[in-house]
Design a protein around this motif. Sequence first.
Motif, PDB file in Angstrom:
ATOM      1  N   PRO A   1       0.830  -1.199   0.000  1.00 54.91           N
ATOM      2  CA  PRO A   1       0.000   0.000   0.000  1.00 54.91           C
ATOM      3  C   PRO A   1       0.876   1.265   0.000  1.00 54.91           C
ATOM      4  O   PRO A   1       1.381   1.684   1.045  1.00 54.91           O
ATOM      5  N   ARG A   2       1.073   1.849  -1.170  1.00 57.62           N
ATOM      6  CA  ARG A   2       2.027   2.965  -1.299  1.00 57.62           C
ATOM      7  C   ARG A   2       1.705   4.117  -0.365  1.00 57.62           C
ATOM      8  O   ARG A   2       2.607   4.731   0.223  1.00 57.62           O
ATOM      9  N   ASN A   3       0.445   4.416  -0.197  1.00 59.33           N
ATOM     10  CA  ASN A   3       0.079   5.565   0.638  1.00 59.33           C
ATOM     11  C   ASN A   3       0.373   5.348   2.112  1.00 59.33           C
ATOM     12  O   ASN A   3       0.339   6.301   2.898  1.00 59.33           O
ATOM     13  N   SER A   4       0.658   4.109   2.497  1.00 60.05           N
ATOM     14  CA  SER A   4       0.973   3.811   3.896  1.00 60.05           C
ATOM     15  C   SER A   4       2.470   3.721   4.156  1.00 60.05           C
ATOM     16  O   SER A   4       2.892   3.566   5.302  1.00 60.05           O
ATOM     17  N   CYS A   5       3.273   3.819   3.108  1.00 66.66           N
ATOM     18  CA  CYS A   5       4.708   3.586   3.261  1.00 66.66           C
ATOM     19  C   CYS A   5       5.412   4.679   4.058  1.00 66.66           C
ATOM     20  O   CYS A   5       6.407   4.421   4.736  1.00 66.66           O
ATOM     21  N   ALA A   6       4.905   5.899   3.993  1.00 68.30           N
ATOM     22  CA  ALA A   6       5.616   7.027   4.587  1.00 68.30           C
ATOM     23  C   ALA A   6       5.865   6.845   6.080  1.00 68.30           C
ATOM     24  O   ALA A   6       6.870   7.316   6.612  1.00 68.30           O
ATOM     25  N   GLY A   7       4.972   6.173   6.771  1.00 72.07           N
ATOM     26  CA  GLY A   7       5.136   6.002   8.207  1.00 72.07           C
ATOM     27  C   GLY A   7       5.918   4.776   8.611  1.00 72.07           C
ATOM     28  O   GLY A   7       6.011   4.478   9.810  1.00 72.07           O
ATOM     29  N   ARG A   8       6.494   4.092   7.653  1.00 70.19           N
ATOM     30  CA  ARG A   8       7.195   2.844   7.949  1.00 70.19           C
ATOM     31  C   ARG A   8       8.699   3.050   8.139  1.00 70.19           C
ATOM     32  O   ARG A   8       9.226   4.122   7.898  1.00 70.19           O
ATOM     33  N   ALA A   9       9.354   1.961   8.547  1.00 68.82           N
ATOM     34  CA  ALA A   9      10.799   2.003   8.758  1.00 68.82           C
ATOM     35  C   ALA A   9      11.533   2.400   7.483  1.00 68.82           C
ATOM     36  O   ALA A   9      11.113   2.043   6.382  1.00 68.82           O
ATOM     37  N   GLY A  10      12.619   3.152   7.654  1.00 67.23           N
ATOM     38  CA  GLY A  10      13.397   3.597   6.501  1.00 67.23           C
ATOM     39  C   GLY A  10      14.389   2.548   6.046  1.00 67.23           C
ATOM     40  O   GLY A  10      15.597   2.786   6.003  1.00 67.23           O
ATOM     41  N   SER A  11      13.901   1.375   5.704  1.00 65.88           N
ATOM     42  CA  SER A  11      14.740   0.299   5.189  1.00 65.88           C
ATOM     43  C   SER A  11      13.907  -0.495   4.207  1.00 65.88           C
ATOM     44  O   SER A  11      12.713  -0.214   4.010  1.00 65.88           O
ATOM     45  N   LEU A  12      14.497  -1.518   3.604  1.00 72.87           N
ATOM     46  CA  LEU A  12      13.720  -2.283   2.626  1.00 72.87           C
ATOM     47  C   LEU A  12      12.587  -3.069   3.281  1.00 72.87           C
ATOM     48  O   LEU A  12      11.659  -3.515   2.599  1.00 72.87           O
ATOM     49  N   TRP A  13      12.618  -3.212   4.611  1.00 69.67           N
ATOM     50  CA  TRP A  13      11.531  -3.917   5.294  1.00 69.67           C
ATOM     51  C   TRP A  13      10.214  -3.163   5.226  1.00 69.67           C
ATOM     52  O   TRP A  13       9.156  -3.720   5.559  1.00 69.67           O
TER      53      TRP A  13
END
Length: 373
Positions: A39-51
């Motif tokens: 879900p691209r719109n949810s990526c911003a709040g995730r860890a700054g790594s490939l995980w």
Amino acid sequence: MTDYRCAVCGARSPVESLAWCCPRCHGPWDLDFTAGPVPRNSCAGRAGSLWRYEEALPLAATGATGGGPGTVSLGEGRTPLVPLTAAVTAKLDFLMPTLSFKDRGAVMLAELARRLRPRRVIADSSGNAGTSIAAYCARAGLDCTVYLPEATSPKKIEQIAAHGARPELVPGDREAAARRAHAAADEDGSFYASHSHNPYFLHGTKTYVYEVWEDLDGRLPDVLVLPAGNGTLLLGAHLAVAELHAHGLIARRPAVIAVQAAAVAPLAAAFRAGREDITPSAAAPTLAEGIAVPRPPRARQILSAVRASGGTFLTVTDDQIRAAQLDLAARGLFVEPTGAACWAAVGAHGLGDRTAVVPLCGAGAKTGLAPGA
């Protein structure tokens, strides 16, 4: 964990077996794995790594989107896009923790090995993959030995040793180092962290395309220009494009332009001849040592991926690589000679009016300027 499946004959093996290739035909493994939509719109709040793309990864972190406690990571990924021309953008994968794109695959192999708990990890490399595997094994607390050709850059050997791994220099070329690693990998309790044979590596490198897709607001360029030695970045990109398209997250697939050094170009020769597999070429000296692979194990897959994309192969000479490295340095981007190969291909052959992303895969600090530059 899913099972391995042979890319050649279809035989299967549990990942826990530590078998590094198909015991029936010695082909490389693929994975029986279906990626979920990211879900691209949810990526911003995730860890700054490939995980952050864990829905698409075969080793998702349990209970924590974007990497959970204990998941191996050095903050890899999220490398910037920088325009080179109005149509061509560079992705600065030389800004990874060990200064090469190989960190994308190494983190997956180290996490897999951490879960399998082998007695030791084995790798072979011309340099960059070895430094990545050594660093991520250090992060995961794993014993590691890396087999290297005796002509490997001293800076890369030093980096491998600094991470606590054992660099073993092998007389001869890159293939001689691979043969030594294969023998060691056959010993009980050995996990072969092979960037060319183990498919988990490809599922790590595919995050390159997921990042491009995220940073271009859900789009991909007309063309992905990618190096083709063992084809690990190219095949990872092919996986990602197929997954994004299957989930309706992109409307069209970009063409893949695969780049080889003119001195060692078995894939380009097979493509031009219309063959489905290579005739192995002889090893030869070239500035692009990282893609000088006479017998890539996944040659058939690489050729198929480029053809399926509507792309092509291009080759570049050492003079063109040398000029491209200097040109990038003049723009503020110092990469190793292999890392300049894709930009050399764009300069030598052009792309018409198509948009493209070019990877800058390894830092110039690892090798210095090409001789004669």
